[in-house]
Design an enzyme around this catalytic site. Structure first.
Site, PDB file in Angstrom:
ATOM      1  N   ALA A   1       2.555   8.804   1.823  1.00 48.91           N
ATOM      2  CA  ALA A   1       2.717   8.233   3.160  1.00 48.91           C
ATOM      3  C   ALA A   1       3.531   6.950   3.222  1.00 48.91           C
ATOM      4  O   ALA A   1       4.110   6.639   4.262  1.00 48.91           O
ATOM      5  CB  ALA A   1       1.336   7.964   3.766  1.00 48.91           C
ATOM      6  N   ALA A   2       3.568   6.160   2.149  1.00 48.58           N
ATOM      7  CA  ALA A   2       4.245   4.857   2.216  1.00 48.58           C
ATOM      8  C   ALA A   2       5.733   5.049   2.488  1.00 48.58           C
ATOM      9  O   ALA A   2       6.339   5.999   2.008  1.00 48.58           O
ATOM     10  CB  ALA A   2       4.036   4.109   0.900  1.00 48.58           C
ATOM     11  N   PRO A   3       6.304   4.126   3.289  1.00 49.06           N
ATOM     12  CA  PRO A   3       5.739   2.900   3.868  1.00 49.06           C
ATOM     13  C   PRO A   3       5.049   3.066   5.221  1.00 49.06           C
ATOM     14  O   PRO A   3       4.758   2.085   5.887  1.00 49.06           O
ATOM     15  CB  PRO A   3       6.967   2.005   4.010  1.00 49.06           C
ATOM     16  CG  PRO A   3       8.069   2.961   4.302  1.00 49.06           C
ATOM     17  CD  PRO A   3       7.774   4.192   3.497  1.00 49.06           C
ATOM     18  N   GLY A   4       4.798   4.313   5.652  1.00 43.65           N
ATOM     19  CA  GLY A   4       3.960   4.515   6.824  1.00 43.65           C
ATOM     20  C   GLY A   4       4.658   4.981   8.081  1.00 43.65           C
ATOM     21  O   GLY A   4       4.010   5.122   9.123  1.00 43.65           O
ATOM     22  N   GLY A   5       5.948   5.247   8.031  1.00 47.27           N
ATOM     23  CA  GLY A   5       6.662   5.642   9.242  1.00 47.27           C
ATOM     24  C   GLY A   5       6.147   6.920   9.863  1.00 47.27           C
ATOM     25  O   GLY A   5       5.980   7.015  11.086  1.00 47.27           O
ATOM     26  N   LYS A   6       5.871   7.916   9.034  1.00 48.19           N
ATOM     27  CA  LYS A   6       5.412   9.190   9.579  1.00 48.19           C
ATOM     28  C   LYS A   6       3.955   9.104  10.021  1.00 48.19           C
ATOM     29  O   LYS A   6       3.557   9.738  10.999  1.00 48.19           O
ATOM     30  CB  LYS A   6       5.631  10.302   8.555  1.00 48.19           C
ATOM     31  CG  LYS A   6       7.102  10.570   8.274  1.00 48.19           C
ATOM     32  CD  LYS A   6       7.278  11.700   7.283  1.00 48.19           C
ATOM     33  CE  LYS A   6       8.762  11.905   6.979  1.00 48.19           C
ATOM     34  NZ  LYS A   6       9.346  10.745   6.270  1.00 48.19           N
TER      35      LYS A   6
ATOM     36  N   ASP B   1      -0.993   7.396  -0.887  1.00 51.80           N
ATOM     37  CA  ASP B   1       0.224   7.221  -1.677  1.00 51.80           C
ATOM     38  C   ASP B   1      -0.183   6.680  -3.043  1.00 51.80           C
ATOM     39  O   ASP B   1      -1.160   5.922  -3.155  1.00 51.80           O
ATOM     40  CB  ASP B   1       1.193   6.254  -0.995  1.00 51.80           C
ATOM     41  CG  ASP B   1       2.618   6.407  -1.511  1.00 51.80           C
ATOM     42  OD1 ASP B   1       3.423   7.100  -0.841  1.00 51.80           O
ATOM     43  OD2 ASP B   1       2.925   5.859  -2.586  1.00 51.80           O
TER      44      ASP B   1
ATOM     45  N   ASP C   1       5.748  14.787   2.546  1.00 56.23           N
ATOM     46  CA  ASP C   1       7.125  14.309   2.410  1.00 56.23           C
ATOM     47  C   ASP C   1       7.289  13.966   0.936  1.00 56.23           C
ATOM     48  O   ASP C   1       7.020  12.853   0.504  1.00 56.23           O
ATOM     49  CB  ASP C   1       7.348  13.096   3.304  1.00 56.23           C
ATOM     50  CG  ASP C   1       8.793  12.646   3.320  1.00 56.23           C
ATOM     51  OD1 ASP C   1       9.622  13.270   2.625  1.00 56.23           O
ATOM     52  OD2 ASP C   1       9.114  11.661   4.004  1.00 56.23           O
TER      53      ASP C   1
ATOM     54  N   CYS D   1      14.066  14.599   1.560  1.00 55.97           N
ATOM     55  CA  CYS D   1      15.366  14.100   2.001  1.00 55.97           C
ATOM     56  C   CYS D   1      16.424  14.475   0.964  1.00 55.97           C
ATOM     57  O   CYS D   1      17.273  13.672   0.591  1.00 55.97           O
ATOM     58  CB  CYS D   1      15.345  12.602   2.268  1.00 55.97           C
ATOM     59  SG  CYS D   1      14.720  11.589   0.909  1.00 55.97           S
TER      60      CYS D   1
END
Length: 443
Positions: free
Chosen positions: A265-270, A287, A332, A385
């Site tokens: 999850a880091a840095p937390g955008g999603k 994370d 992700d 990505c």
């Protein structure tokens, strides 16, 4: 003590940072924030000089193969390792003359001064001669490297070959997009303001923007101001997140009352994007990197959001899972990051072909570990990505071959071109980053 002009100090700072990236293998994201500490005077660089140094480092990293090829022609013999900062200074100078199109006289004078700031006065004459020769012979030098694929594409040989094999004619366009300065994509916090109302704030601040009809909370800024200078930043009205990453959250289709896992999850955008989309989600963000994980809590606090945040390794759920199934899982996954070279341009220099197999193996372990945690009828979104099929379409094909209870779900065309049982966006598609998304439903 050497008293440097602002121009010389800025070039010296850029050279110090670039040398650590180019020769020490350090990450641009790690060393660039330390730019203000890389000066010889007691005062930090002024904002304008710091901005020039930052833009020079980014542009040099995007064009590193080109400028290394030019420098190989310009130098009679390579500089020794102890002169790495001067080597980097020459790369900065070539970048400013070429990519940034800055006035030649000012660049040369400032770089000569920077050699002295770097305590290399004996090489100041060399810096002067090399940059002036480039100015005089630019056309013939550029012609001489025109047949060098790495210099022309500004990608390593292994990646050029891999992209051409995977994407044929589209590979050239994808690489060109990866060499460009990206726009700044924003995600409007719909819990605090409507998109149209925030767009009005941008217009009032004379900040140009565009929209994406397929990503309802996204706004695209062609010029990228500092995030903290954006209207309502401190009030949590907006966050920075590329439109391709926002699509991954949309593909999850989280609904009220659902239990959601944001793995890696880091840095937390999603995590934030999911919580903004629905105020009735039970979200667990995990994370394995504690240093990155600590960034999630303040990011959520700024936006007025809450989630459970745990330091944990995805592939070992026995150490963190409480036994309650998740209705939605977003993975992700760690990847080659070949789809975001325009944002992290040093990756093209640091990444190796030998890195891919271990990443593919890690992704497979994560998928296998998370699948039993998904409820029947639940949905897992696998995203990277990356542009490489081994991490994307082939990874999903391998997973489906060993999991009879897994079904891939279709997505709308705007999520990307069909790539196996998933969807691929290449860099520049819709002005976004390169991204792969596959949606897997559990029977």
């Amino acid at each position: 003590m050497i008293v440097a002009t602002a121009g010389a100090a800025s070039r010296a700072a850029a050279a110090r940072v670039l040398a650590r990236i180019r020769f020490d293998g350090e990450s641009l994201r790690v060393v660039l924030p330390q730019l203000t500490d890389t000066h010889l005077t007691e005062n930090p660089l002024a904002p304008r000089d710091r901005s020039l140094a930052e833009s020079s480092v980014f542009a040099a990293c995007r064009g590193l193969f080109r400028y290394e090829a030019l420098l190989a022609l310009l130098l009679q013999k390579p500089l020794v390792r102890s002169d790495a900062q001067v080597h980097a200074l020459l790369l900065v100078g070539l970048t400013q003359l070429d990519a940034l199109g800055m006035p030649a006289h000012g660049v040369v004078d400032a770089c000569v001064g920077a050699a002295r700031v770097l305590n290399k006065p004996r090489l100041a004459g060399l810096v002067n001669a090399i940059l002036r020769r480039f100015i005089r012979e630019r056309e013939s030098l550029c012609t001489a490297i025109a047949g060098n694929d790495e210099a022309r594409c500004n990608h390593p040989r292994w990646l050029i070959d891999a992209l051409r094999e995977a994407w044929a004619d589209d590979a050239e366009r994808a690489m060109q997009a990866g060499n460009q300065q990206p726009p700044l994509w924003l995600r409007v916090n719909q819990r605090r303001i409507e998109v149209a109302a925030y767009a009005d704030l941008l217009a009032a601040a004379n900040i140009a923007y565009s929209t994406d009809p397929d990503v309802p909370n996204a706004l695209c800024l062609p010029q990228a101001p500092a995030a903290r200078s954006l209207p309502g930043w401190d009030a949590g009205l907006v966050s920075v997140q590329d439109s391709s990453a926002q699509r991954a959250c949309l593909a999850l289709r989280a609904q009220s009352g659902m239990r959601v896992l944001d793995a890696c999850a880091a840095p937390g955008g999603k995590t934030a994007a999911l919580l903004e989309s629905n105020d009735d989600l039970d979200v667990l963000a995990i994370d394995a990197d504690p240093a990155r994980l600590v960034r999630i809590a303040p990011a959520l606090a700024r936006l007025g959001l809450q989630a459970s945040v745990v330091a944990a390794e995805v592939e070992h759920p026995d150490r963190w899972w409480d036994g309650r199934p998740f209705d939605r899982i977003l993975l992700d996954a760690p990847c080659s990051a070949t789809g975001i070279l325009r944002r992290q341009p040093d990756i093209r220099w640091h990444r190796r072909a030998t890195d891919i197999a271990p990443l593919v193996a890690l992704q497979a372990r994560m998928l296998a570990a998370l699948w039993p945690l998904l409820s029947r009828g639940g949905r897992l979104v696998y995203a990277t990505c990356s542009m490489l099929p081994a991490e994307n379409a082939e990874q999903i094909d391998d997973f489906l071959a060993t999991h009879a209870d897994c079904q891939p779900l279709p997505l709308a065309a705007h999520f990307g071109r069909a790539a196996g049982r998933g969807y691929q966006r290449l860099p520049g598609d819709g002005n976004g980053d390169g991204f792969f998304i596959a949606v897997l439903a559990r029977d």
